[in-house]
Design a protein around this motif. Sequence first.
Motif, PDB file in Angstrom:
ATOM      1  N   SER A   1      34.316  36.268  67.718  1.00 38.61           N
ATOM      2  CA  SER A   1      33.802  37.455  68.407  1.00 38.61           C
ATOM      3  C   SER A   1      34.088  38.741  67.627  1.00 38.61           C
ATOM      4  CB  SER A   1      34.407  37.556  69.802  1.00 38.61           C
ATOM      5  OG  SER A   1      35.807  37.710  69.734  1.00 38.61           O
ATOM      6  N   GLY A   2      33.127  39.647  67.702  1.00 45.02           N
ATOM      7  CA  GLY A   2      33.232  40.929  67.041  1.00 45.02           C
ATOM      8  C   GLY A   2      32.317  41.083  65.846  1.00 45.02           C
ATOM      9  N   LEU A   3      31.844  39.950  65.315  1.00 48.70           N
ATOM     10  CA  LEU A   3      30.978  40.017  64.141  1.00 48.70           C
ATOM     11  C   LEU A   3      29.519  39.688  64.470  1.00 48.70           C
ATOM     12  CD1 LEU A   3      33.299  38.533  61.381  1.00 48.70           C
ATOM     13  CD2 LEU A   3      32.425  40.855  61.553  1.00 48.70           C
ATOM     14  N   GLU A   4      29.187  39.641  65.756  1.00 51.92           N
ATOM     15  CA  GLU A   4      27.809  39.338  66.149  1.00 51.92           C
ATOM     16  C   GLU A   4      26.778  40.264  65.492  1.00 51.92           C
ATOM     17  OE1 GLU A   4      30.375  37.728  69.462  1.00 51.92           O
ATOM     18  OE2 GLU A   4      30.348  39.509  68.204  1.00 51.92           O
TER      19      GLU A   4
ATOM     20  N   SER B   1      22.996  43.827  73.208  1.00 52.36           N
ATOM     21  CA  SER B   1      22.843  42.454  72.729  1.00 52.36           C
ATOM     22  C   SER B   1      23.812  42.086  71.615  1.00 52.36           C
ATOM     23  CB  SER B   1      21.412  42.235  72.238  1.00 52.36           C
ATOM     24  OG  SER B   1      21.095  43.149  71.191  1.00 52.36           O
ATOM     25  N   ASP B   2      24.478  43.069  71.013  1.00 51.11           N
ATOM     26  CA  ASP B   2      25.366  42.780  69.893  1.00 51.11           C
ATOM     27  C   ASP B   2      26.835  42.848  70.282  1.00 51.11           C
ATOM     28  OD1 ASP B   2      25.619  45.466  70.306  1.00 51.11           O
ATOM     29  OD2 ASP B   2      25.228  46.069  68.221  1.00 51.11           O
ATOM     30  N   GLY B   3      27.137  42.835  71.587  1.00 47.74           N
ATOM     31  CA  GLY B   3      28.520  42.978  72.030  1.00 47.74           C
ATOM     32  C   GLY B   3      29.184  41.653  72.315  1.00 47.74           C
ATOM     33  N   CYS B   4      30.440  41.730  72.782  1.00 44.98           N
ATOM     34  CA  CYS B   4      31.200  40.530  73.092  1.00 44.98           C
ATOM     35  C   CYS B   4      32.328  40.879  74.063  1.00 44.98           C
ATOM     36  CB  CYS B   4      31.793  39.908  71.820  1.00 44.98           C
ATOM     37  SG  CYS B   4      32.981  40.979  70.965  1.00 44.98           S
ATOM     38  N   GLY B   5      32.848  39.862  74.729  1.00 46.32           N
ATOM     39  CA  GLY B   5      34.034  40.034  75.553  1.00 46.32           C
ATOM     40  C   GLY B   5      33.873  40.934  76.756  1.00 46.32           C
ATOM     41  N   GLY B   6      32.618  41.211  77.146  1.00 46.86           N
ATOM     42  CA  GLY B   6      32.389  42.087  78.289  1.00 46.86           C
ATOM     43  C   GLY B   6      32.385  43.559  77.955  1.00 46.86           C
TER      44      GLY B   6
ATOM     45  N   GLY C   1      32.371  20.542  77.155  1.00 49.62           N
ATOM     46  CA  GLY C   1      32.863  20.667  78.515  1.00 49.62           C
ATOM     47  C   GLY C   1      32.521  22.025  79.103  1.00 49.62           C
ATOM     48  N   PHE C   2      32.939  22.207  80.347  1.00 43.93           N
ATOM     49  CA  PHE C   2      32.666  23.431  81.097  1.00 43.93           C
ATOM     50  C   PHE C   2      33.988  24.134  81.421  1.00 43.93           C
ATOM     51  CE2 PHE C   2      29.372  20.322  82.345  1.00 43.93           C
ATOM     52  CZ  PHE C   2      28.273  20.960  81.793  1.00 43.93           C
ATOM     53  N   ALA C   3      33.936  25.449  81.449  1.00 46.14           N
ATOM     54  CA  ALA C   3      35.124  26.250  81.753  1.00 46.14           C
ATOM     55  C   ALA C   3      34.758  27.375  82.705  1.00 46.14           C
ATOM     56  CB  ALA C   3      35.733  26.825  80.475  1.00 46.14           C
ATOM     57  N   GLU C   4      35.717  27.755  83.521  1.00 41.52           N
ATOM     58  CA  GLU C   4      35.569  28.888  84.428  1.00 41.52           C
ATOM     59  C   GLU C   4      36.091  30.135  83.737  1.00 41.52           C
ATOM     60  OE1 GLU C   4      37.760  30.259  88.535  1.00 41.52           O
ATOM     61  OE2 GLU C   4      37.040  28.188  88.413  1.00 41.52           O
ATOM     62  N   GLN C   5      35.319  31.213  83.782  1.00 39.95           N
ATOM     63  CA  GLN C   5      35.696  32.456  83.125  1.00 39.95           C
ATOM     64  C   GLN C   5      36.303  33.426  84.134  1.00 39.95           C
ATOM     65  OE1 GLN C   5      35.525  32.404  79.941  1.00 39.95           O
ATOM     66  NE2 GLN C   5      33.487  32.115  79.116  1.00 39.95           N
ATOM     67  N   THR C   6      37.254  34.228  83.689  1.00 38.91           N
ATOM     68  CA  THR C   6      37.823  35.278  84.538  1.00 38.91           C
ATOM     69  C   THR C   6      37.601  36.628  83.866  1.00 38.91           C
ATOM     70  OG1 THR C   6      40.013  35.028  83.520  1.00 38.91           O
ATOM     71  CG2 THR C   6      39.564  33.760  85.506  1.00 38.91           C
TER      72      THR C   6
ATOM     73  N   LEU D   1      33.748  49.653  82.514  1.00 38.99           N
ATOM     74  CA  LEU D   1      33.380  48.297  82.107  1.00 38.99           C
ATOM     75  C   LEU D   1      33.762  47.326  83.221  1.00 38.99           C
ATOM     76  CD1 LEU D   1      34.675  48.459  78.429  1.00 38.99           C
ATOM     77  CD2 LEU D   1      32.380  48.988  79.286  1.00 38.99           C
ATOM     78  N   PRO D   2      32.781  46.755  83.925  1.00 38.62           N
ATOM     79  CA  PRO D   2      33.102  45.955  85.112  1.00 38.62           C
ATOM     80  C   PRO D   2      33.488  44.518  84.829  1.00 38.62           C
ATOM     81  CG  PRO D   2      30.724  46.187  84.906  1.00 38.62           C
ATOM     82  CD  PRO D   2      31.334  47.010  83.802  1.00 38.62           C
ATOM     83  N   PHE D   3      33.186  43.985  83.625  1.00 39.43           N
ATOM     84  CA  PHE D   3      33.381  42.561  83.393  1.00 39.43           C
ATOM     85  C   PHE D   3      34.033  42.296  82.037  1.00 39.43           C
ATOM     86  CE2 PHE D   3      29.583  42.770  86.212  1.00 39.43           C
ATOM     87  CZ  PHE D   3      30.138  42.156  87.318  1.00 39.43           C
ATOM     88  N   ILE D   4      35.247  42.802  81.862  1.00 34.36           N
ATOM     89  CA  ILE D   4      36.000  42.540  80.634  1.00 34.36           C
ATOM     90  C   ILE D   4      36.561  41.123  80.688  1.00 34.36           C
ATOM     91  CG2 ILE D   4      38.073  43.155  79.319  1.00 34.36           C
ATOM     92  CD1 ILE D   4      35.889  45.133  78.939  1.00 34.36           C
ATOM     93  N   HIS D   5      36.346  40.372  79.623  1.00 32.85           N
ATOM     94  CA  HIS D   5      36.861  38.996  79.569  1.00 32.85           C
ATOM     95  C   HIS D   5      38.385  39.004  79.642  1.00 32.85           C
ATOM     96  CE1 HIS D   5      37.271  34.798  78.392  1.00 32.85           C
ATOM     97  NE2 HIS D   5      38.142  35.181  77.482  1.00 32.85           N
ATOM     98  N   ALA D   6      38.937  38.181  80.541  1.00 34.53           N
ATOM     99  CA  ALA D   6      40.392  38.158  80.721  1.00 34.53           C
ATOM    100  C   ALA D   6      40.981  36.767  80.627  1.00 34.53           C
ATOM    101  CB  ALA D   6      40.753  38.770  82.078  1.00 34.53           C
TER     102      ALA D   6
END
Length: 383
Positions: free
Chosen positions: A82-85, A146-151, A193-198, A205-210
């Motif tokens: 992440s960060g180089l998108e 479109s070029d961001g990451c991590g919320g 597999g599948f994972a739940e994101q928090t 910023l309402p949805f920062i990856h945690a």
Amino acid sequence: MNARAPRVAVAGLSARMLAQSAARAGLNVVALDIFGDRDTRTHAGMWFDIGGEGLSIDRARLYDALQHVARLPRMLGLVVTSGLEPLAIELSRAPGVPRVIGNGAQSAAVRDPRRFFALLDDAHIAHPDVRFTRPADARDWLIKRSDGCGGTHIEWARELDDTPPGAYFQRLSRGRPMSALFIAAQREAVVIGFAEQTTVSAHRLPFIHAGSLGPVTLPRDTAARIVDAIETIVWRTDLTGLCSLDFLLDNDTFQVLEINTRPSSTMALYEAAWPDAWPRGLIGAHLDACLDGELPHADTALKRPPLIAGQRVVFAPHGFVASQAFSDACFADPACHDIPLPGARIDAGMPVCTMMTTAPELDLLRTALDSECARILQRIRNH
């Protein structure tokens, strides 16, 4: 580490996860990121600072480092996270830098929102409503770059008057934020597999990856339809290597949000919960797919391992400078990752470290993560 083993460069905002996986694969690792965390440097024989202003990558420093890295012997290439998108296509074509092991030009098919959502519509794959001009009533709409990451690329549309270049509008939808990690090669895909994101809210910023929890088991029919969607997208785009699909799950229905065309942070969950399945780390599987066109056996994927893993970012409740004692205590803690070096300045609200643990059940895992994070926060308060 075998001094004659092949080298791989790993780069992003934080390269620790990739460096750890690559070291497990027996590779000599060169890491490029903006933090230079203590455990990143433990897993990497060399580290380059590519930090810009704030939490950003400086393009000139990145290219200077990559040109140096390209001259190192036995260099297989560069794996980005992440960060180089924004630079994915450019890096895949740039002279004098290591070859990109992963997606280059083909990433545009899913990173360009006009192309991606048109593809989903044509394939009858559900997604939230998307617009490329501001809705008349923006109260229930998000604006995404479109070029961001991590919320950090998501904001409330109602709070912005201007539309940034490359941004689009997406209607807020119901559902639990989830992700599916998959490996692709030669227009075929294996879902790991599948994972739940928090997420957490921070300022505008309402949805920062945690953090994330997984692998989690989904109903058979729901999982099959998500796998089918991934296989359809990969067939149409020729994605390669480790990627992840972000989606919202509402009971037995799902809506696709976006695709990350590089290894995501959830790969650490599968390595922690099921290490015997990935003896060379998932970066080993990524190299096999990208360099040799080989995918892992399908019977390795989507099985319930004996444990579930969880990771959660700890954000600083106040600004502080990491002392030697604080860094040493974190470094000695097996649950603590992305450990700041002594003397590192961490501002209020910024990430301090990532806590990771495992448990046999989801409820126990959440309790364990709560305890681990509370312990670190107390250590910060006592700092």
